[in-house]
Design an enzyme around this catalytic site. Structure first.
Site, mmCIF file in Angstrom:
data_model
loop_
_atom_site.group_PDB
_atom_site.id
_atom_site.type_symbol
_atom_site.label_atom_id
_atom_site.label_comp_id
_atom_site.label_asym_id
_atom_site.label_seq_id
_atom_site.Cartn_x
_atom_site.Cartn_y
_atom_site.Cartn_z
ATOM 1 N N HIS A 161 -6.925 11.511 9.887
ATOM 2 C CA HIS A 161 -5.583 11.831 9.397
ATOM 3 C C HIS A 161 -4.796 12.704 10.365
ATOM 4 O O HIS A 161 -3.851 13.377 9.970
ATOM 5 C CB HIS A 161 -5.664 12.427 7.992
ATOM 6 C CG HIS A 161 -6.069 11.406 6.982
ATOM 7 N ND1 HIS A 161 -5.198 10.457 6.511
ATOM 8 C CD2 HIS A 161 -7.265 11.129 6.411
ATOM 9 C CE1 HIS A 161 -5.831 9.655 5.670
ATOM 10 N NE2 HIS A 161 -7.086 10.039 5.606
ATOM 11 N N LYS A 199 0.836 -1.200 0.000
ATOM 12 C CA LYS A 199 0.000 0.000 0.000
ATOM 13 C C LYS A 199 0.870 1.249 0.000
ATOM 14 O O LYS A 199 1.727 1.425 0.859
ATOM 15 C CB LYS A 199 -0.900 0.009 1.242
ATOM 16 C CG LYS A 199 -1.659 1.311 1.461
ATOM 17 C CD LYS A 199 -2.675 1.578 0.351
ATOM 18 C CE LYS A 199 -3.358 2.936 0.534
ATOM 19 N NZ LYS A 199 -4.130 3.046 1.759
#
Length: 566
Positions: A319, A216
């Protein structure tokens, strides 16, 4: 003797020409084929057909199926058909006509004393869902996903670490080993992705050899052109998939830079619309590249009046952003755009976006992949009308297009379609039964590897199985060694060759990913449209092949509050 069509449907389920409404949507499917021989249908129960010397024969266990699902209405990418489904040794053995071949014609699935029966009359049967965007933040996600009809989870993480809260990454061999060992405890097919953000091949190779089925690339770890190129080079060498969350801030280049770094190599672009992350405002352009396998995550599915407000709060948390820092707020606001989210609805309906996943606990809901897919299909039918490929009075093609987004296409993308992703002979019997009124929302029964792993179940102290409170409970295939026999742990071929399952003492069945690097968008079933996408940098308006893509947000959705009062 003939009976009415209504009486037949009540007894054996719908047959050719009958139509079934999916939940409370405006979607209708029509039975295309019935494998049954009329007058020779099999059904279990008192005074019914599957009895010794009648629908049940005298064959030994080796010659009959272990489990039979009778008269089920199958919805899959390849068709909408009525059939009996036989399961043998944990795999789908036959789709056809069940019965006793000694006395019945056209029998393709033999029933014997070794056969268990699940009544599929009036029920819809689908393949278990494949969710390829999992942040493994907490193990409780797995039960939530299973109870929604998902039977395969692919992603990364180590638990509620800050890195995992933001990225689907299980970094390095040590963490990979711990997560593979933990996955032995769950009735779910699981595969882990390693960290792809590094500019030299060595750290990637050791993760693949440790068991990673993919790598990823995530902007929070630095998705630079150098990291992209290196990651794809290692993936090509070891036949694993790469998933990417590209550079929202456009610090190391723009969308064109990233597409150039792909060098026409296969890659799975997560949340390709961009609200979940990616080059602002035009990462959506990526869905027009033949080597890009585009997916959505479910919080933008479908576009509603609440979508924008919800996303800003989600993004700040996931985030690790600070609302007191102006730059962090600007970063968040740059990702949330009405225009591109509206276009995403239409691009799904056109088959330009090929997959749908969750982004679990990291701007997505792990138990709502299937529901959000069908809500999007319903919204598009209401706003855009029937698809040209649909038959008169039915939505069969649209149903096939949308079910492929969370079953066969993610399985193809991640190299596991030889094992899961559809109802086809030889595949792992990960199957989900639904009452039509609850389709896509609340499954009735979930099978893993041919055994019942989860179900709606009533009071365990009651005299029958159905009294309230009825809720989801794990069943026997979720316990003990049965769990290990009926679920898969996916690893790379390199890890298999290195003896990782033995060295870690893994007990679940092992699946090896393959064919990840040769997949192109043309291989993604019913979802292979390659539009030329333009995004206005000022207004964010999206055009596909010159046509403006815009739809109004929904005020009301099906498959919503009326299903969750209790």
């Amino acid at each position: 003797m003939k009976i009415s069509r209504q009486a037949y449907a009540d007894m054996f389920g719908p047959t050719v020409g009958d139509k079934v409404r999916l939940a409370d949507t405006e979607l209708w499917i029509e039975v295309e084929k019935d494998f049954t021989t009329y007058g020779e249908e099999v059904k279990f129960g008192g005074g019914k057909v599957i009895r010794d010397g009648m629908g049940q024969g005298q064959l030994m266990a080796a010659d009959v199926v272990d489990t039979l699902i009778t008269n089920a209405l199958i919805i899959d990418h390849w068709g909408i058909v009525k059939a009996d489904v036989g399961i043998k040794n944990g795999r789908i053995a036959a789709i056809g006509k069940a019965g006793n071949p000694d006395i019945q014609p056209d029998v393709t699935i033999a029933v014997g004393a070794a056969t268990e029966v699940i009544a599929g009359e009036g029920m819809i049967l689908t393949a278990g869902g494949v969710d390829t965007h999992i942040h493994f933040i907490c193990p409780q996600q797995i039960e939530e996903a299973l109870m929604s009809g998902v039977t395969t989870m692919i992603g990364g993480g180590t638990g509620p670490a800050t890195g995992t809260n933001a990225t689907t990454v299980t970094p390095g061999p040590w963490h990979m080993a711990r997560m593979l060992q933990a996955s032995d405890s769950f009735p779910m097919n699981i595969g882990f992705t390693g960290k792809g953000n590094v500019s030299l091949p060595g750290p990637l190779i050791e993760q693949v050899k440790a068991g990673a089925i993919g790598l990823k690339l995530h902007e929070d770890w630095g998705t630079t052109p150098a990291a992209i190129d290196n990651c794809l080079s290692v993936a090509d060498e070891y036949d694993v998939q790469v998933a990417i969350h590209s550079d929202t801030l456009n610090e190391s280049g723009f969308v064109e830079t990233t597409l150039a770094a792909f060098k026409n190599r296969t890659i799975h672009t997560y949340h390709t619309e961009g609200a979940g992350g990616g080059h602002a405002p035009d990462i959506i352009k990526a869905c027009g590249s033949p080597n890009v396998l585009p997916s959505s995550t479910n919080p933008t599915r479908p576009f509603t009046r609440n979508t924008i407000d919800e996303h800003l709060d989600m993004l700040m948390v996931c985030h690790h952003l600070d609302p007191s820092i102006a730059e962090d707020v600007a970063f968040a606001e740059s990702r949330i755009r009405r225009e591109t989210i509206a276009a995403e609805d239409i691009l799904h309906d056109l088959g330009a976006f090929s997959m749908l996943s969750s982004d679990s606990q990291a701007m997505g809901r792990v138990g709502e992949v299937i529901m959000r897919t069908w809500q999007t299909a319903d919204k598009m039918k209401k706003q855009r009308g029937p698809l040209p490929q649909d038959g008169p009075g039915n939505d069969n093609f649209r149903a096939k297009r949308y079910i492929a987004k969370y079953t066969i296409n993610p399985a193809i993308t991640h190299g596991i379609s030889h094992e899961v992703g559809s109802i086809e002979v030889g595949k792992w019997a990960d199957l989900v039964l639904w009452r039509p009124a609850f389709f896509g929302v609340k499954p009735t029964l979930i099978l893993k590897g041919g055994a019942i792993a989860a179900s709606l179940m009533g009071d365990a102290n009651a005299s029958i199985p159905t009294p309230q409170p009825v809720h989801y409970r794990p069943m026997f295939a979720s316990y003990g060694s049965s769990l290990h026999a009926t679920s898969l742990t996916f690893i790379s071929q390199a890890a298999f060759d290195a003896g990782v399952p033995e060295s870690l003492g893994l007990k679940k069945q092992i699946g090896v990913v393959k064919g990840c690097r040769t997949v192109q968008k043309k291989d993604l079933i019913h979802n292979d449209y390659l539009p030329d996408i333009e995004v206005d940098p000022q207004t964010y308006q999206v055009k596909a092949d010159g046509v403006l893509l815009w739809c109004e947000p929904a005020d009301v959705l099906p498959m919503a509050q009326r299903y969750f009062l209790f």
